[in-house]
Design an enzyme around this catalytic site. Sequence first.
Site, PDB file in Angstrom:
ATOM      1  N   ASP A 417      46.348  34.840  43.200  1.00 50.35           N
ATOM      2  CA  ASP A 417      45.315  34.778  44.441  1.00 50.35           C
ATOM      3  C   ASP A 417      43.628  34.866  44.052  1.00 50.35           C
ATOM      4  O   ASP A 417      43.237  35.182  43.759  1.00 50.35           O
ATOM      5  CB  ASP A 417      45.355  36.297  44.979  1.00 50.35           C
ATOM      6  CG  ASP A 417      44.533  36.240  46.258  1.00 50.35           C
ATOM      7  OD1 ASP A 417      44.366  34.833  46.526  1.00 50.35           O
ATOM      8  OD2 ASP A 417      44.110  37.941  46.216  1.00 50.35           O
ATOM      9  N   ASP A 455      49.420  30.703  48.713  1.00 52.11           N
ATOM     10  CA  ASP A 455      48.222  30.131  48.126  1.00 52.11           C
ATOM     11  C   ASP A 455      48.312  29.256  46.909  1.00 52.11           C
ATOM     12  O   ASP A 455      47.549  28.848  45.835  1.00 52.11           O
ATOM     13  CB  ASP A 455      46.969  31.497  48.362  1.00 52.11           C
ATOM     14  CG  ASP A 455      46.649  31.865  50.189  1.00 52.11           C
ATOM     15  OD1 ASP A 455      47.553  30.575  50.875  1.00 52.11           O
ATOM     16  OD2 ASP A 455      46.173  32.835  50.087  1.00 52.11           O
ATOM     17  N   ASP A 600      44.243  42.061  55.735  1.00 55.02           N
ATOM     18  CA  ASP A 600      43.984  41.288  54.996  1.00 55.02           C
ATOM     19  C   ASP A 600      43.332  41.659  53.785  1.00 55.02           C
ATOM     20  O   ASP A 600      42.516  41.261  52.662  1.00 55.02           O
ATOM     21  CB  ASP A 600      42.604  40.347  55.737  1.00 55.02           C
ATOM     22  CG  ASP A 600      43.751  39.686  56.735  1.00 55.02           C
ATOM     23  OD1 ASP A 600      44.728  38.982  56.597  1.00 55.02           O
ATOM     24  OD2 ASP A 600      42.781  38.886  57.445  1.00 55.02           O
TER      25      ASP A 600
END
Length: 625
Positions: A417, A455, A600
Amino acid sequence: MQNQCEKIPIYTWDSISKISKVLSSALIVASLFLISSTGVSADTSNASVGVWWPTDSAHVTGVQPFKVVADNMAVDQYDMYWQVDNGQLNLLPSNYDGYPHKESSVDLTNWTWKGKGPYMVNFVAKSNGTTFAQRSISLYNDAAASVPVSVAPAPVPTPTPAPIPTPVITTPTPTPAPTPTPVPAPIVASTPVPTITTPTPVINVAPAIIVPAAPASINVWWPTDGAHVTGIQPFKAVVQNMNTDAYTMYWSVDAGGLVPLNTTSTSEGTYKESLVDLSSWNWNTSGQYVLTFTAKNSSGNIIATQKVTIQVGTVSAAVAALQTPVLPTVINAVTGNLAGLNFYVNPQSGAASQASAWKYSRPNDALLMNVLASQATATWIGNWNTDVYKAVHAVTDAAQKSNTVPVFVAYNIPGRDCGGYSAGGINSPDGYRSWIGSFAAAIGNTKAVVILEPDALANIGCLSPADQATRLSLLSDAVNTFKVSGQTSVYIDAGHSGWIDTSVMASELQKANIGRADGFSLNISNYQSSSDSISYGNSLSQKINGKHFVVDTSRNGNGPDAGNNWCNPSGRAIGAKPTTATGNALIDAFLWIKTPGESDGNCNGGPGAGQWWSDGALELVRNSH
């Protein structure tokens, strides 16, 4: 030796009279004390034990939250205990999460002395040390199903004291004190003293108090009191602590005729049920109706009744969302890599726990939580799992027992991330390879789906060229490791439709070994609409030899907000429920990869990334009408 006569006091008429009165008063006080100390206080007379979880005949594994209340009593007015197979009593502490109740987390791992079971769990409520109510349920430990009972002597989980007797309390009749022996007055020659006999005090002792066994009571599962309902509804009820074969159950509306409910057995347990069409219930303009559930024994005598009030007709948007959440229409089933699979539903999800906590205090919201709890969601595995093999194996084992297929997310790549809300990951490339090896070993030869590193490709630009090469190598190796068994379907994450150009993403996927993977995943933890995701996926697939893909539809029911915000945007809704019937030959499944209700990150009112957020969960369901 001293003359004994010197110890004998001289009593006068006045002193003897006073002694008699004192003895009489003392005996009366003692009798009243015995009666009051052995009786049951008035505030427990209408109390009964309500078991929220586990339900009777539930099939459970691992650590389970035992949740119980004493109905009609404040939680601080009593103590609650549980015991298994008449073993020792274990205290359940008070819990104020949602509606106040008693709760204890119980590890069933070692409950193997009866194999799968049933195990009899008894819940005992006490006030000031006196038992005033009990309730017993049976449990099946599915994790012990494969443990042969004959392999070893049945272990006893705790030292087994004598069973607690059924709480029919008999107050012993107080025994009056013995008649005081008359004290002879000393004889004095010069003065004749009359002989005095102190009379036995007359005490009116109350008869023995016998507290009868708790009367039968009906637990109405559905509809709950105050529920808003329409259409065809399943009326469900049971008599607590009574076998369903021992009674018949009826329902009536507004004091009308009795309608029988049939005995039904499902994974919820055994209960009485009847499907009732409410579409013609229009005689009360207010829409409010009173239901009465009536239970009769084998002799036809009424043993219990329970009333609930329901609202029939127009319902709020929240309840409408519960009953018919609008999910994108699936055109028809197609044959894909995952065709025909049923995915694993976690019975201990955040939504399931929230629904249980709100069952009595916020029943309508609890029903909304059940919309989420009833659907399959992915299990995320990362650096928070101290033992990756154990964590993965527990889920695969539970899925096998329910004949379903687990969906996992591998989320532990180094530099995860790029320092965002979900930053972290394992420390080294070798550590990651070892971690993936343990992950794959835990799955073994069972069928599973793995979403590989959300991601990781879309965010790869934040890394140095050397670290980019390492990441691509790690992803490629992970695909190879998972594909060894031939039973694991692997989807490499490719971001979402509003992020990376398809030509760029196609190049990265090819370097990450998309050729051996089953396909790619889109829209994880994002809100892009299904139509945009499908359009992007079709275009990307054409650039990588027609590879299939899956779409995360957990929160894309309303698409993204105007600013395309990704961190807890308001006004979002759940999307298509998990299914392999997608109507598109390239789409293997719509999945709930991000768990609806998990935040989130610390933004827009939400807690830390991945933490349960009940307000966010409610909004997603309410907005899905």
